[in-house]
Scaffold this motif. Structure first.
Motif, PDB file in Angstrom:
ATOM      1  N   LYS A   1      12.853 -16.933 -19.470  1.00  0.00           N
ATOM      2  CA  LYS A   1      13.340 -17.958 -20.519  1.00  0.00           C
ATOM      3  C   LYS A   1      12.754 -19.790 -21.253  1.00  0.00           C
ATOM      4  CE  LYS A   1      18.417 -17.676 -20.271  1.00  0.00           C
ATOM      5  NZ  LYS A   1      19.876 -18.605 -20.100  1.00  0.00           N
ATOM      6  N   ARG A   2      11.168 -18.571 -20.685  1.00  0.00           N
ATOM      7  CA  ARG A   2       9.593 -19.702 -21.135  1.00  0.00           C
ATOM      8  C   ARG A   2       9.149 -18.939 -22.206  1.00  0.00           C
ATOM      9  NH1 ARG A   2       6.200 -21.140 -15.892  1.00  0.00           N
ATOM     10  NH2 ARG A   2       7.647 -22.387 -15.420  1.00  0.00           N
ATOM     11  N   LEU A   3       8.373 -19.791 -22.392  1.00  0.00           N
ATOM     12  CA  LEU A   3       7.697 -19.501 -23.853  1.00  0.00           C
ATOM     13  C   LEU A   3       6.428 -20.588 -23.774  1.00  0.00           C
ATOM     14  CD1 LEU A   3       7.975 -19.174 -27.439  1.00  0.00           C
ATOM     15  CD2 LEU A   3       6.180 -20.304 -27.279  1.00  0.00           C
ATOM     16  N   CYS A   4       5.488 -19.956 -23.383  1.00  0.00           N
ATOM     17  CA  CYS A   4       4.142 -20.220 -23.029  1.00  0.00           C
ATOM     18  C   CYS A   4       3.154 -20.035 -24.876  1.00  0.00           C
ATOM     19  CB  CYS A   4       3.272 -20.343 -21.667  1.00  0.00           C
ATOM     20  SG  CYS A   4       4.536 -19.879 -20.586  1.00  0.00           S
TER      21      CYS A   4
ATOM     22  N   SER B   1       1.187  -6.905 -21.952  1.00  0.00           N
ATOM     23  CA  SER B   1       2.255  -8.384 -21.882  1.00  0.00           C
ATOM     24  C   SER B   1       2.532  -6.886 -20.508  1.00  0.00           C
ATOM     25  CB  SER B   1       3.558  -7.628 -22.606  1.00  0.00           C
ATOM     26  OG  SER B   1       3.122  -8.541 -23.996  1.00  0.00           O
ATOM     27  N   CYS B   2       2.151  -7.172 -19.760  1.00  0.00           N
ATOM     28  CA  CYS B   2       1.961  -6.729 -17.884  1.00  0.00           C
ATOM     29  C   CYS B   2       3.464  -6.923 -16.703  1.00  0.00           C
ATOM     30  CB  CYS B   2       1.003  -7.193 -17.171  1.00  0.00           C
ATOM     31  SG  CYS B   2      -0.254  -6.144 -18.808  1.00  0.00           S
ATOM     32  N   MET B   3       4.539  -7.719 -17.805  1.00  0.00           N
ATOM     33  CA  MET B   3       5.966  -7.369 -16.788  1.00  0.00           C
ATOM     34  C   MET B   3       5.648  -8.984 -16.229  1.00  0.00           C
ATOM     35  SD  MET B   3       7.236  -3.504 -16.706  1.00  0.00           S
ATOM     36  CE  MET B   3       8.909  -4.520 -16.537  1.00  0.00           C
ATOM     37  N   HIS B   4       5.971  -8.227 -14.803  1.00  0.00           N
ATOM     38  CA  HIS B   4       5.873  -9.674 -13.498  1.00  0.00           C
ATOM     39  C   HIS B   4       4.207 -10.235 -13.660  1.00  0.00           C
ATOM     40  CE1 HIS B   4       5.371  -5.452 -11.302  1.00  0.00           C
ATOM     41  NE2 HIS B   4       4.627  -6.623 -10.320  1.00  0.00           N
TER      42      HIS B   4
ATOM     43  N   THR C   1      -5.319 -17.919 -29.974  1.00  0.00           N
ATOM     44  CA  THR C   1      -3.662 -18.844 -29.570  1.00  0.00           C
ATOM     45  C   THR C   1      -2.988 -17.549 -29.238  1.00  0.00           C
ATOM     46  OG1 THR C   1      -4.557 -20.867 -30.603  1.00  0.00           O
ATOM     47  CG2 THR C   1      -2.378 -20.661 -30.434  1.00  0.00           C
ATOM     48  N   VAL C   2      -2.645 -17.590 -27.658  1.00  0.00           N
ATOM     49  CA  VAL C   2      -1.944 -16.808 -27.502  1.00  0.00           C
ATOM     50  C   VAL C   2       0.119 -17.324 -27.413  1.00  0.00           C
ATOM     51  CG1 VAL C   2      -1.068 -15.109 -25.613  1.00  0.00           C
ATOM     52  CG2 VAL C   2      -3.068 -15.630 -26.383  1.00  0.00           C
ATOM     53  N   VAL C   3       1.052 -16.851 -27.979  1.00  0.00           N
ATOM     54  CA  VAL C   3       2.111 -17.248 -27.267  1.00  0.00           C
ATOM     55  C   VAL C   3       2.981 -16.430 -26.361  1.00  0.00           C
ATOM     56  CG1 VAL C   3       4.841 -17.424 -28.028  1.00  0.00           C
ATOM     57  CG2 VAL C   3       2.981 -18.469 -29.470  1.00  0.00           C
ATOM     58  N   SER C   4       3.524 -16.681 -25.049  1.00  0.00           N
ATOM     59  CA  SER C   4       3.982 -15.001 -24.661  1.00  0.00           C
ATOM     60  C   SER C   4       5.078 -15.337 -23.688  1.00  0.00           C
ATOM     61  CB  SER C   4       2.950 -14.467 -23.693  1.00  0.00           C
ATOM     62  OG  SER C   4       2.725 -16.212 -21.915  1.00  0.00           O
ATOM     63  N   THR C   5       6.161 -14.875 -23.691  1.00  0.00           N
ATOM     64  CA  THR C   5       7.084 -15.258 -22.737  1.00  0.00           C
ATOM     65  C   THR C   5       7.621 -14.565 -22.237  1.00  0.00           C
ATOM     66  OG1 THR C   5       8.308 -14.130 -24.712  1.00  0.00           O
ATOM     67  CG2 THR C   5       7.950 -15.163 -25.470  1.00  0.00           C
ATOM     68  N   SER C   6       8.511 -15.053 -21.416  1.00  0.00           N
ATOM     69  CA  SER C   6       9.479 -13.853 -20.123  1.00  0.00           C
ATOM     70  C   SER C   6      11.282 -14.538 -20.134  1.00  0.00           C
ATOM     71  CB  SER C   6       8.715 -14.638 -18.661  1.00  0.00           C
ATOM     72  OG  SER C   6       8.583 -16.080 -19.429  1.00  0.00           O
ATOM     73  N   PHE C   7      11.294 -13.377 -18.921  1.00  0.00           N
ATOM     74  CA  PHE C   7      12.918 -13.144 -19.537  1.00  0.00           C
ATOM     75  C   PHE C   7      13.431 -13.554 -18.585  1.00  0.00           C
ATOM     76  CE2 PHE C   7      16.827 -10.272 -19.096  1.00  0.00           C
ATOM     77  CZ  PHE C   7      17.100 -10.335 -20.081  1.00  0.00           C
TER      78      PHE C   7
ATOM     79  N   SER D   1       8.516 -15.082 -14.987  1.00  0.00           N
ATOM     80  CA  SER D   1       9.666 -13.695 -14.431  1.00  0.00           C
ATOM     81  C   SER D   1       9.106 -12.867 -15.238  1.00  0.00           C
ATOM     82  CB  SER D   1      10.869 -14.765 -15.272  1.00  0.00           C
ATOM     83  OG  SER D   1      12.008 -12.658 -15.771  1.00  0.00           O
ATOM     84  N   MET D   2       9.459 -11.626 -16.238  1.00  0.00           N
ATOM     85  CA  MET D   2       9.247 -10.621 -16.748  1.00  0.00           C
ATOM     86  C   MET D   2       8.222 -10.909 -17.842  1.00  0.00           C
ATOM     87  SD  MET D   2       9.523  -8.289 -15.153  1.00  0.00           S
ATOM     88  CE  MET D   2      10.396  -7.253 -13.246  1.00  0.00           C
ATOM     89  N   ASN D   3       6.318 -10.918 -18.080  1.00  0.00           N
ATOM     90  CA  ASN D   3       5.808 -11.158 -19.726  1.00  0.00           C
ATOM     91  C   ASN D   3       6.566  -9.532 -20.308  1.00  0.00           C
ATOM     92  OD1 ASN D   3       3.210 -10.490 -20.450  1.00  0.00           O
ATOM     93  ND2 ASN D   3       4.648 -11.850 -21.611  1.00  0.00           N
ATOM     94  N   TYR D   4       7.357  -9.494 -21.509  1.00  0.00           N
ATOM     95  CA  TYR D   4       8.377  -8.641 -22.357  1.00  0.00           C
ATOM     96  C   TYR D   4       7.471  -8.257 -23.645  1.00  0.00           C
ATOM     97  CZ  TYR D   4      11.502  -6.632 -18.791  1.00  0.00           C
ATOM     98  OH  TYR D   4      11.555  -6.527 -18.310  1.00  0.00           O
ATOM     99  N   ALA D   5       7.240  -9.847 -24.085  1.00  0.00           N
ATOM    100  CA  ALA D   5       6.217  -9.813 -25.046  1.00  0.00           C
ATOM    101  C   ALA D   5       5.545 -11.379 -25.587  1.00  0.00           C
ATOM    102  CB  ALA D   5       7.595 -10.273 -25.914  1.00  0.00           C
ATOM    103  N   SER D   6       4.330 -10.666 -25.696  1.00  0.00           N
ATOM    104  CA  SER D   6       3.006 -12.160 -25.841  1.00  0.00           C
ATOM    105  C   SER D   6       2.581 -11.396 -27.507  1.00  0.00           C
ATOM    106  CB  SER D   6       2.059 -11.620 -25.088  1.00  0.00           C
ATOM    107  OG  SER D   6       2.710 -12.278 -23.788  1.00  0.00           O
TER     108      SER D   6
END
Length: 210
Positions: free
Chosen positions: A197-200, A134-137, A188-194, A166-171
């Motif tokens: 407020k997005r979950l992909c 997870s590489c932030m911006h 299958t990956v779930v990644s989120t950003s701050f 936005s910042m990807n802090y968790a995947s």
């Protein structure tokens, strides 16, 4: 559909302990440079240290990995605000050294081990680790960390996901067998950003299962 692009401050001293594997204790001391890390074995509890100048900024992720070769029983992957992921390996004098590093385009906030494969016939690669970063911006990366038969380490970027605004802090991820594609494996990956407020949810094709 989200696009997946494949690719061939100053602090008072305050220590904390992170238990990351049964045999490794990573002790993080938040110092002026935020990157003074000591690693010690549970059996001897004798500190293993490295030169604090290795990282150009604060350490944000520590991932011990059992390697189980005749050369190294375990290695450590680190992520930093300086945008690099690094492979640290132990030396006989107990000083850890950088065996490989790769810039990922954003602060490496979190690392997750996806799996390990051993294959002596694959381009002189003895062991391959797949890692989710997870590489932030910069978004998410799927990496391949390789130990070669000539005792060299390499880090490659297999895929990058950059749909976050936005910042990807968790995947996180799970590997599944895909029956429709010759029993290959997909991740299958779930990644989120701050801030957005997005979950992909996205997928990455993996290697064929045996």
């Amino acid at each position: 559909m989200p696009a997946l692009v494949p690719e061939a401050m100053r602090h008072n001293s305050r220590a904390g302990v992170l238990y990351a594997s049964p045999s490794v204790v990573a002790e993080r001391a938040e110092t002026e440079n935020e990157d003074n890390i000591k690693l010690s074995s549970d059996t001897s509890m004798e500190a293993l240290s490295y030169d604090s100048k290795i990282h150009g900024a604060g350490v944000t992720a520590i991932l011990p990995v059992q390697h189980l070769s005749e050369a190294y029983s375990e290695i450590v992957l680190t992520g930093s605000y300086d945008e690099y992921i690094r492979v640290l390996v132990p030396r006989p004098n107990q000083k850890w050294k950088v065996a490989a590093e790769q810039r990922l385009g954003g602060g490496v906030w979190r690392l997750k081990l996806l799996g390990r494969e051993s294959d002596d016939s694959y381009a002189n690669v003895q062991t391959r680790f797949k890692v989710l970063a997870s590489c932030m911006h910069a978004g998410s990366r799927i990496l391949e960390v390789c130990w070669h038969s000539d005792r060299q380490w390499t880090i490659g970027v297999l895929a990058r996901f950059e749909e976050h605004e936005s910042m990807n802090y968790a995947s996180d991820a799970i590997r599944l067998t895909d029956i429709s594609h010759n029993h290959g494996q997909t991740t299958t990956v779930v990644s989120t950003s701050f801030y957005d407020k997005r979950l992909c949810v996205w997928t990455f094709p993996g290697s064929r299962s045996s």
